[in-house]
Design an enzyme around this catalytic site. Structure first.
Site, PDB file in Angstrom:
ATOM      1  N   LYS A   8       0.855  -1.189   0.000  1.00  0.00           N
ATOM      2  CA  LYS A   8       0.000   0.000   0.000  1.00  0.00           C
ATOM      3  C   LYS A   8       0.890   1.237   0.000  1.00  0.00           C
ATOM      4  O   LYS A   8       2.076   1.188   0.352  1.00  0.00           O
ATOM      5  CB  LYS A   8      -0.935   0.020   1.204  1.00  0.00           C
ATOM      6  CG  LYS A   8      -0.232   0.023   2.573  1.00  0.00           C
ATOM      7  CD  LYS A   8       0.246   1.380   3.045  1.00  0.00           C
ATOM      8  CE  LYS A   8       0.932   1.297   4.398  1.00  0.00           C
ATOM      9  NZ  LYS A   8       1.712   2.529   4.722  1.00  0.00           N
ATOM     10  N   GLY A 101       4.187  -4.218   3.943  1.00  0.00           N
ATOM     11  CA  GLY A 101       4.362  -5.595   3.485  1.00  0.00           C
ATOM     12  C   GLY A 101       4.058  -6.639   4.546  1.00  0.00           C
ATOM     13  O   GLY A 101       3.342  -7.610   4.292  1.00  0.00           O
ATOM     14  N   SER A 103       2.266  -6.266   7.279  1.00  0.00           N
ATOM     15  CA  SER A 103       0.841  -6.180   7.631  1.00  0.00           C
ATOM     16  C   SER A 103      -0.017  -6.887   6.586  1.00  0.00           C
ATOM     17  O   SER A 103      -0.985  -7.578   6.910  1.00  0.00           O
ATOM     18  CB  SER A 103       0.413  -4.714   7.744  1.00  0.00           C
ATOM     19  OG  SER A 103       1.104  -4.060   8.783  1.00  0.00           O
ATOM     20  N   ASP A 136      -2.373  -1.253  10.965  1.00  0.00           N
ATOM     21  CA  ASP A 136      -2.864  -1.136   9.585  1.00  0.00           C
ATOM     22  C   ASP A 136      -3.137  -2.486   8.926  1.00  0.00           C
ATOM     23  O   ASP A 136      -3.473  -2.547   7.749  1.00  0.00           O
ATOM     24  CB  ASP A 136      -1.907  -0.297   8.727  1.00  0.00           C
ATOM     25  CG  ASP A 136      -0.511  -0.904   8.638  1.00  0.00           C
ATOM     26  OD1 ASP A 136      -0.250  -1.910   9.322  1.00  0.00           O
ATOM     27  OD2 ASP A 136       0.327  -0.358   7.894  1.00  0.00           O
TER      28      ASP A 136
END
Length: 276
Positions: A8, A101, A103, A136
């Protein structure tokens, strides 16, 4: 069974206040990016181990039992007494890069186990489990553009599509301490709320959208600032550091075929792709 956890980026990241517990409240927008790890889980039919982890690709520091995919398995195993598993994790998303990554791996592990063992957990329940693994992690359960508040754990869906825009993502060989980055932050609220900024044309984001960490990170690591400047020179409509660094991304028009041909260094991780 195999799945592909994605990264993300943060579109804007504002530290709005310090909490009594020492953490900081923030506002940001998570947007999924098609840089992917590979995660495979099979039933383990040999030995006395409950879980076995094989790692490949980019190096992951720390013991296997501390890896978030193992913690995700143990979290569900405590509730559902799952069969022993053999986990293969191929890392392509750089660690410590502000890309989420680890998460993502954890969230996708929860989703994979839910499917593989027919646990019939809803997205809401999976999000609750994911939140126990990291602030997250829960974002990656639904994996859609999301406005985040609190410590990055209170989510609101937003209507935002960057489909077709090209992204260039650069992770230099630089480590940024999140703790130190936070230590130098002076919490404040932006004049225009982030939810309003993203409604503006992307050409206006450069003047309106801010990652507050850049103010403390760039003076310490001018090479990161230089990457952002290079991306703008190459024609990025918007460029910024993601998270607390050290990755920087640039967004380019869908029709721009000459995105970022700059040399970002031999040790830099560079990804070029198209957003979905």
């Amino acid at each position: 069974m195999i799945t592909f956890p994605n990264a993300k980026i943060n579109l804007g990241l504002n530290i709005v206040e310090k909490r009594p517990d020492g953490y900081h409240n923030l506002e940001t927008i998570f947007y999924p990016v098609p840089v992917e790890d590979a995660l495979e889980v099979n039933i383990l039919n040999e030995g006395n181990e409950k879980v076995r982890l094989h790692q490949a690709g980019l190096e992951i520091e720390g013991e296997a039992e501390n890896n978030l995919v193992v913690k995700a398995y143990k979290l569900l195993d405590a509730e559902f007494n799952l069969p022993p598993v053999d986990i293969h994790l191929f890392k392509h998303i750089p660690s410590g890069a502000g890309l989420g990554g680890g998460s993502s791996d954890a969230a996708y592990m929860l989703k994979l186990l839910n499917e593989k063992f027919s646990l019939e957990l809803t997205n809401e329940t999976l999000e609750e489990y994911a939140a126990r693994l990291g602030a997250d992690c829960a974002f990656f359960i639904r994996n859609t553009p999301t406005y985040a508040e609190g410590i990055g754990n209170i989510f609101s869906p937003i209507s935002l599509s960057l489909k077709g825009y090209q992204i260039v993502l650069v992770k230099p060989d630089i480590f940024v301490s999140t703790r130190e980055a936070f230590a130098q932050i002076k919490p404040h609220r932006q004049e225009i709320p982030l939810k309003e900024v993203i409604k503006c044309p992307m050409e206006e984001w450069r003047e309106l959208m801010v990652n507050d960490f850049e103010e403390s990170v760039f003076p310490q690591f001018p090479d990161i600032k230089e990457i952002k400047e290079k991306l703008y020179k190459q024609g990025a409509i918007y460029a910024a550091m993601t998270g607390s660094g050290s990755s920087v991304f640039g967004l380019f028009k869908p029709e721009d075929t000459k995105t970022a041909e700059e040399d970002f260094g031999k040790k830099a991780f560079v990804y070029r792709g198209v957003l979905k």
